[in-house]
Design a protein around this motif. Sequence first.
Motif, mmCIF file in Angstrom:
data_model
loop_
_atom_site.group_PDB
_atom_site.id
_atom_site.type_symbol
_atom_site.label_atom_id
_atom_site.label_comp_id
_atom_site.label_asym_id
_atom_site.label_seq_id
_atom_site.Cartn_x
_atom_site.Cartn_y
_atom_site.Cartn_z
ATOM 1 N N LYS A 1 -34.227 -6.553 -6.142
ATOM 2 C CA LYS A 1 -33.712 -6.930 -4.830
ATOM 3 C C LYS A 1 -34.178 -8.328 -4.458
ATOM 4 C CE LYS A 1 -31.681 -4.630 -2.580
ATOM 5 N NZ LYS A 1 -30.227 -4.446 -2.341
ATOM 6 N N ASN A 45 -40.484 -5.839 12.243
ATOM 7 C CA ASN A 45 -40.665 -6.310 10.864
ATOM 8 C C ASN A 45 -40.881 -7.821 10.797
ATOM 9 O OD1 ASN A 45 -39.916 -3.678 10.585
ATOM 10 N ND2 ASN A 45 -38.203 -4.053 9.200
ATOM 11 N N LYS A 75 -36.331 -3.886 12.709
ATOM 12 C CA LYS A 75 -36.364 -5.183 12.030
ATOM 13 C C LYS A 75 -36.668 -6.288 13.029
ATOM 14 C CE LYS A 75 -33.512 -8.211 9.133
ATOM 15 N NZ LYS A 75 -32.203 -8.356 8.421
ATOM 16 N N ASP A 81 -36.678 -6.986 5.576
ATOM 17 C CA ASP A 81 -35.638 -5.972 5.346
ATOM 18 C C ASP A 81 -36.217 -4.597 5.061
ATOM 19 O OD1 ASP A 81 -33.622 -7.750 5.787
ATOM 20 O OD2 ASP A 81 -33.146 -8.096 3.682
ATOM 21 N N TYR A 82 -37.352 -4.553 4.361
ATOM 22 C CA TYR A 82 -37.915 -3.270 3.933
ATOM 23 C C TYR A 82 -39.251 -2.945 4.615
ATOM 24 C CZ TYR A 82 -34.318 -3.139 0.376
ATOM 25 O OH TYR A 82 -33.097 -3.103 -0.270
ATOM 26 N N ARG A 83 -39.598 -3.717 5.644
ATOM 27 C CA ARG A 83 -40.853 -3.511 6.393
ATOM 28 C C ARG A 83 -42.055 -3.474 5.453
ATOM 29 N NH1 ARG A 83 -41.998 -2.605 11.609
ATOM 30 N NH2 ARG A 83 -43.911 -1.511 12.170
ATOM 31 N N ARG A 112 -34.450 3.332 2.445
ATOM 32 C CA ARG A 112 -35.576 2.746 3.187
ATOM 33 C C ARG A 112 -35.118 1.599 4.079
ATOM 34 N NH1 ARG A 112 -41.268 2.178 2.958
ATOM 35 N NH2 ARG A 112 -41.935 0.199 3.839
ATOM 36 N N LYS A 113 -34.229 0.747 3.585
ATOM 37 C CA LYS A 113 -33.753 -0.392 4.371
ATOM 38 C C LYS A 113 -33.045 0.081 5.635
ATOM 39 C CE LYS A 113 -31.075 -4.667 3.967
ATOM 40 N NZ LYS A 113 -30.247 -5.523 3.061
ATOM 41 N N TRP A 146 -33.324 4.395 -1.781
ATOM 42 C CA TRP A 146 -32.248 3.474 -1.395
ATOM 43 C C TRP A 146 -32.077 3.386 0.115
ATOM 44 C CZ3 TRP A 146 -28.346 5.473 1.574
ATOM 45 C CH2 TRP A 146 -28.206 6.862 1.595
ATOM 46 N N ILE A 156 -37.240 -10.180 2.076
ATOM 47 C CA ILE A 156 -37.359 -8.820 1.545
ATOM 48 C C ILE A 156 -38.437 -8.031 2.303
ATOM 49 C CG2 ILE A 156 -39.078 -9.217 -0.272
ATOM 50 C CD1 ILE A 156 -37.309 -7.464 -2.072
ATOM 51 N N TRP A 175 -34.252 -0.504 9.585
ATOM 52 C CA TRP A 175 -33.350 -1.477 10.209
ATOM 53 C C TRP A 175 -33.519 -1.532 11.727
ATOM 54 C CZ3 TRP A 175 -29.355 -1.641 13.740
ATOM 55 C CH2 TRP A 175 -28.544 -2.784 13.727
#
Length: 236
Positions: A9, A225, A165, A78-80, A157-158, A155, A75, A162
């Motif tokens: 990613k 985030n 964020k 986006d994914y904390r 997690r994002k 998959w 990144i 969100w």
Amino acid sequence: MKNVNLELKLRTIRDKEKNSDLLLQVEKILLEDEISRNEISNALSLKSEETTKNALVFDLLKTENIFHLNHIEKICIDYRLRFLDSSLFKNSIPEEAISKIKNLQKEHNTKLSGFKIVAPSKAFHLLNYDDPLLFIPIGNDYYYLIHKWGDEFNWYRKLLVWPVKNLSNFTITSILISLIVALLVPENNLSKSVPLAPLIVFLFAFKSIVAVFAYYFFMAGKNFNEEIWQRKYYNN
């Protein structure tokens, strides 16, 4: 839906940009500083502030392992995730990573320092971790990826992170949930006689949802985030 490979990613985020001049930029950065570093004990326990960059041989670097701080920031948001000094990482570094560090030092005839790790907050405080990435700085906000270990992220997690964020996502999520709640409220005589009844229900739901979310999120010491990805403190 497949799980998320954090390394892939990150590469996708970097490769979306025009990086035709990346090698030339990094080569110029490395040539500006040829000062070799002396023996550094406990390199992984050093804070990154104690070093600016590592003196690496440009021709021996793998372009695909070079990332700018902006790529890492995206990144993490986006994914904390957190991007912190390896000295704050509470788990042991795997032997494979240690071997790669030793080989890299031998190839470049230098001692590496200023190690940084991308991982979830819990990886820096609890005895478990997911998909960490180990970096070293090479100057001007560029970082070189040494090793990745751990499991891949789910998959979804994002999607889960969100809403937190940033403030805009938090507000949009609250509005959407409020709309759903307002639509689920059954019609009655009052709603038929009062033209603005649906709007009143929506505003009441929005106020209640924001109050509950804000109390849980902020009173628990959490933050968005975009605010925490480089913070060293646990309760945010």
